[in-house]
Write an enzyme that holds these catalytic residues in place. Structure first.
Site, PDB file in Angstrom:
ATOM      1  N   LYS A  14      20.399-113.743   4.542  1.00  0.00           N
ATOM      2  CA  LYS A  14      20.449-114.700   5.665  1.00  0.00           C
ATOM      3  C   LYS A  14      19.129-115.473   5.780  1.00  0.00           C
ATOM      4  CE  LYS A  14      21.159-111.427   8.667  1.00  0.00           C
ATOM      5  NZ  LYS A  14      21.073-110.293   7.729  1.00  0.00           N
ATOM      6  N   ARG A  89      23.970-110.676  17.755  1.00  0.00           N
ATOM      7  CA  ARG A  89      24.036-109.419  17.009  1.00  0.00           C
ATOM      8  C   ARG A  89      25.089-108.480  17.578  1.00  0.00           C
ATOM      9  NH1 ARG A  89      19.421-109.321  13.500  1.00  0.00           N
ATOM     10  NH2 ARG A  89      19.112-107.221  12.719  1.00  0.00           N
ATOM     11  N   ARG A 128      12.603-105.540  -1.390  1.00  0.00           N
ATOM     12  CA  ARG A 128      11.827-106.302  -0.407  1.00  0.00           C
ATOM     13  C   ARG A 128      10.701-105.438   0.182  1.00  0.00           C
ATOM     14  NH1 ARG A 128      14.840-108.813   4.765  1.00  0.00           N
ATOM     15  NH2 ARG A 128      14.796-106.635   5.437  1.00  0.00           N
ATOM     16  N   ARG A 134       7.986-104.240   4.989  1.00  0.00           N
ATOM     17  CA  ARG A 134       8.553-104.204   6.349  1.00  0.00           C
ATOM     18  C   ARG A 134       8.791-102.770   6.783  1.00  0.00           C
ATOM     19  NH1 ARG A 134      13.346-108.392   7.736  1.00  0.00           N
ATOM     20  NH2 ARG A 134      14.132-106.583   8.861  1.00  0.00           N
ATOM     21  N   ARG A 145      20.482 -99.267   9.841  1.00  0.00           N
ATOM     22  CA  ARG A 145      20.710-100.701  10.135  1.00  0.00           C
ATOM     23  C   ARG A 145      22.093-101.132   9.650  1.00  0.00           C
ATOM     24  NH1 ARG A 145      16.040-103.070   7.137  1.00  0.00           N
ATOM     25  NH2 ARG A 145      16.775-105.096   7.838  1.00  0.00           N
TER      26      ARG A 145
HETATM   27  N1  LIG Z   1      21.274-114.088  -3.876  1.00  0.00           N
HETATM   28  C1  LIG Z   1      20.294-113.189  -3.998  1.00  0.00           C
HETATM   29  N2  LIG Z   1      20.150-112.482  -5.135  1.00  0.00           N
HETATM   30  C2  LIG Z   1      19.175-111.559  -5.269  1.00  0.00           C
HETATM   31  N3  LIG Z   1      18.265-111.246  -4.317  1.00  0.00           N
HETATM   32  C3  LIG Z   1      18.364-111.908  -3.157  1.00  0.00           C
HETATM   33  C4  LIG Z   1      19.358-112.901  -2.923  1.00  0.00           C
HETATM   34  N4  LIG Z   1      19.204-113.386  -1.667  1.00  0.00           N
HETATM   35  C5  LIG Z   1      18.160-112.724  -1.138  1.00  0.00           C
HETATM   36  N5  LIG Z   1      17.636-111.842  -2.030  1.00  0.00           N
HETATM   37  C6  LIG Z   1      16.511-110.932  -1.818  1.00  0.00           C
HETATM   38  O1  LIG Z   1      17.020-109.858  -1.028  1.00  0.00           O
HETATM   39  C7  LIG Z   1      16.059-109.471  -0.041  1.00  0.00           C
HETATM   40  C8  LIG Z   1      16.688-109.617   1.351  1.00  0.00           C
HETATM   41  O2  LIG Z   1      16.926-111.015   1.586  1.00  0.00           O
HETATM   42  P1  LIG Z   1      16.749-111.614   3.044  1.00  0.00           P
HETATM   43  O3  LIG Z   1      15.433-111.175   3.605  1.00  0.00           O
HETATM   44  O4  LIG Z   1      17.005-113.072   2.949  1.00  0.00           O
HETATM   45  O5  LIG Z   1      17.964-110.875   3.761  1.00  0.00           O
HETATM   46  P2  LIG Z   1      18.395-110.869   5.282  1.00  0.00           P
HETATM   47  O6  LIG Z   1      19.867-110.962   5.310  1.00  0.00           O
HETATM   48  O7  LIG Z   1      17.622-111.895   6.031  1.00  0.00           O
HETATM   49  O8  LIG Z   1      17.949-109.405   5.699  1.00  0.00           O
HETATM   50  P3  LIG Z   1      17.505-108.813   7.122  1.00  0.00           P
HETATM   51  O9  LIG Z   1      18.662-108.990   8.038  1.00  0.00           O
HETATM   52  O10 LIG Z   1      17.206-107.385   6.819  1.00  0.00           O
HETATM   53  O11 LIG Z   1      16.280-109.569   7.550  1.00  0.00           O
HETATM   54  C9  LIG Z   1      14.823-110.338  -0.257  1.00  0.00           C
HETATM   55  O12 LIG Z   1      13.882-109.617  -1.038  1.00  0.00           O
HETATM   56  C10 LIG Z   1      15.364-111.548  -1.012  1.00  0.00           C
HETATM   57  O13 LIG Z   1      14.399-112.127  -1.860  1.00  0.00           O
HETATM   58  N1  LIG Z   2      19.538-110.351  18.109  1.00  0.00           N
HETATM   59  C1  LIG Z   2      18.915-109.149  18.115  1.00  0.00           C
HETATM   60  N2  LIG Z   2      19.263-108.219  19.030  1.00  0.00           N
HETATM   61  C2  LIG Z   2      18.663-107.020  19.040  1.00  0.00           C
HETATM   62  N3  LIG Z   2      17.740-106.644  18.163  1.00  0.00           N
HETATM   63  C3  LIG Z   2      17.369-107.535  17.226  1.00  0.00           C
HETATM   64  C4  LIG Z   2      17.940-108.825  17.159  1.00  0.00           C
HETATM   65  N4  LIG Z   2      17.384-109.489  16.130  1.00  0.00           N
HETATM   66  C5  LIG Z   2      16.523-108.665  15.567  1.00  0.00           C
HETATM   67  N5  LIG Z   2      16.499-107.474  16.222  1.00  0.00           N
HETATM   68  C6  LIG Z   2      15.657-106.313  15.940  1.00  0.00           C
HETATM   69  O1  LIG Z   2      14.814-106.628  14.826  1.00  0.00           O
HETATM   70  C7  LIG Z   2      15.190-105.846  13.674  1.00  0.00           C
HETATM   71  C8  LIG Z   2      15.085-106.660  12.412  1.00  0.00           C
HETATM   72  O2  LIG Z   2      15.946-107.781  12.504  1.00  0.00           O
HETATM   73  P1  LIG Z   2      16.269-108.690  11.223  1.00  0.00           P
HETATM   74  O3  LIG Z   2      17.185-109.765  11.713  1.00  0.00           O
HETATM   75  O4  LIG Z   2      16.923-107.791  10.212  1.00  0.00           O
HETATM   76  O5  LIG Z   2      14.976-109.226  10.723  1.00  0.00           O
HETATM   77  C9  LIG Z   2      16.583-105.304  13.999  1.00  0.00           C
HETATM   78  O6  LIG Z   2      16.900-104.094  13.308  1.00  0.00           O
HETATM   79  C10 LIG Z   2      16.468-105.102  15.515  1.00  0.00           C
HETATM   80  O7  LIG Z   2      15.700-103.961  15.802  1.00  0.00           O
END
Ligand SMILES: Nc1ncnc2c1ncn2[C@@H]1O[C@H](COP(=O)(O)OP(=O)(O)OP(=O)(O)O)[C@@H](O)[C@H]1O
Ligand SMILES: Nc1ncnc2c1ncn2[C@@H]1O[C@H](COP(=O)(O)O)[C@@H](O)[C@H]1O
Length: 188
Positions: A14, A89, A128, A134, A145
């Site tokens: 995302k 969420r 990651r 993180r 999660r």
């Molecule tokens: N299409 C893809 N193929 C391979 N690796 C990917 C791809 N898209 C993202 N990644 C890698 O996967 C990891 C997670 O991606 P990203 O942080 O964008 O996910 P997210 O959905 O935002 O996760 P979160 O909700 O935990 O923040 C990162 O290290 C990113 O570089």
């Molecule tokens: N919308 C949200 N509601 C509650 N908690 C949240 C929300 N967005 C993020 N969080 C908290 O942050 C971590 C990491 O979020 P990512 O979107 O994966 O970076 C999530 O596990 C919640 O603790």
């Protein structure tokens, strides 16, 4: 004007894709996870309250998130459109957003749901962890999660499907292939 919501489990890509589309469309990428991590790093009252939830992989209470998002969406840069990543969420947050947008005379254009198998998600997040360190990217917290996603966030797929807003995209492809699918979905 482009207003998009990204849905998908942790590690679905995302953040990666939201950043790319935000750059193309010149609109803010609003990640609630990033906002909260920034508050934690600064040690603000919000960050102090959010820290323990984030570390355990639990959702931060709605009472903290809803005010934060009302404020963020009211900022001037968000008047030109936005991409939400990590919000809403759960059903309470989705209902709140719907009412808030109605109040602001705004409408979400499309909800993009990234689909990726669990084993790929876990491998990506452990990757990651090595790069970004993180606090919630340990295997135990990643599994929690994923559970929280299935229990509380996944029901939003139906919520938005019923409102004819949802497009599901295969996120288990290369980053550029995923970007192309997303651009097609929003006619870019
Ligand atoms: N299409 C893809 N193929 C391979 N690796 C990917 C791809 N898209 C993202 N990644 C890698 O996967 C990891 C997670 O991606 P990203 O942080 O964008 O996910 P997210 O959905 O935002 O996760 P979160 O909700 O935990 O923040 C990162 O290290 C990113 O570089
Ligand atoms: N919308 C949200 N509601 C509650 N908690 C949240 C929300 N967005 C993020 N969080 C908290 O942050 C971590 C990491 O979020 P990512 O979107 O994966 O970076 C999530 O596990 C919640 O603790």
């Amino acid at each position: 004007m482009t207003r998009l919501i990204f849905l998908g489990p942790p590690g679905a890509g995302k953040g990666t894709q939201a950043k790319i589309l935000a750059e193309i469309c010149q609109i803010p990428h609003i990640s609630t996870g990033d906002i909260l991590r920034n508050e934690v790093a600064k040690g603000t009252p919000l960050g102090q309250k959010a820290k323990s939830y984030q570390e355990k992989g639990e959702l931060v209470p709605d009472s903290l998130i809803l005010d934060m998002m009302r404020d963020r969406l009211s900022q001037s840069d968000a008047a030109q459109g936005w991409i939400l990543d990590g919000f809403p969420r759960n059903c309470t947050q989705a209902g709140f957003l719907e009412a808030l947008l109605l109040d602001m005379h705004q409408e979400c254009d499309r909800v993009l749901s990234l689909e990726v198998p669990d084993e790929v998600l876990i491998a990506r997040l452990l990757g990651r962890a090595k790069k970004e360190g993180r606090a919630d990217d340990t295997e135990e917290v990643i599994r929690r999660r994923l559970e929280v996603y299935r229990e509380q966030t996944e029901p939003l797929i139906d919520f938005y499907r019923q409102r004819m807003k949802l497009t599901a995209v295969n996120g288990d492809r290369s980053m550029s292939e995923v970007t192309e699918q997303l651009k097609d979905a929003i006619d870019l």
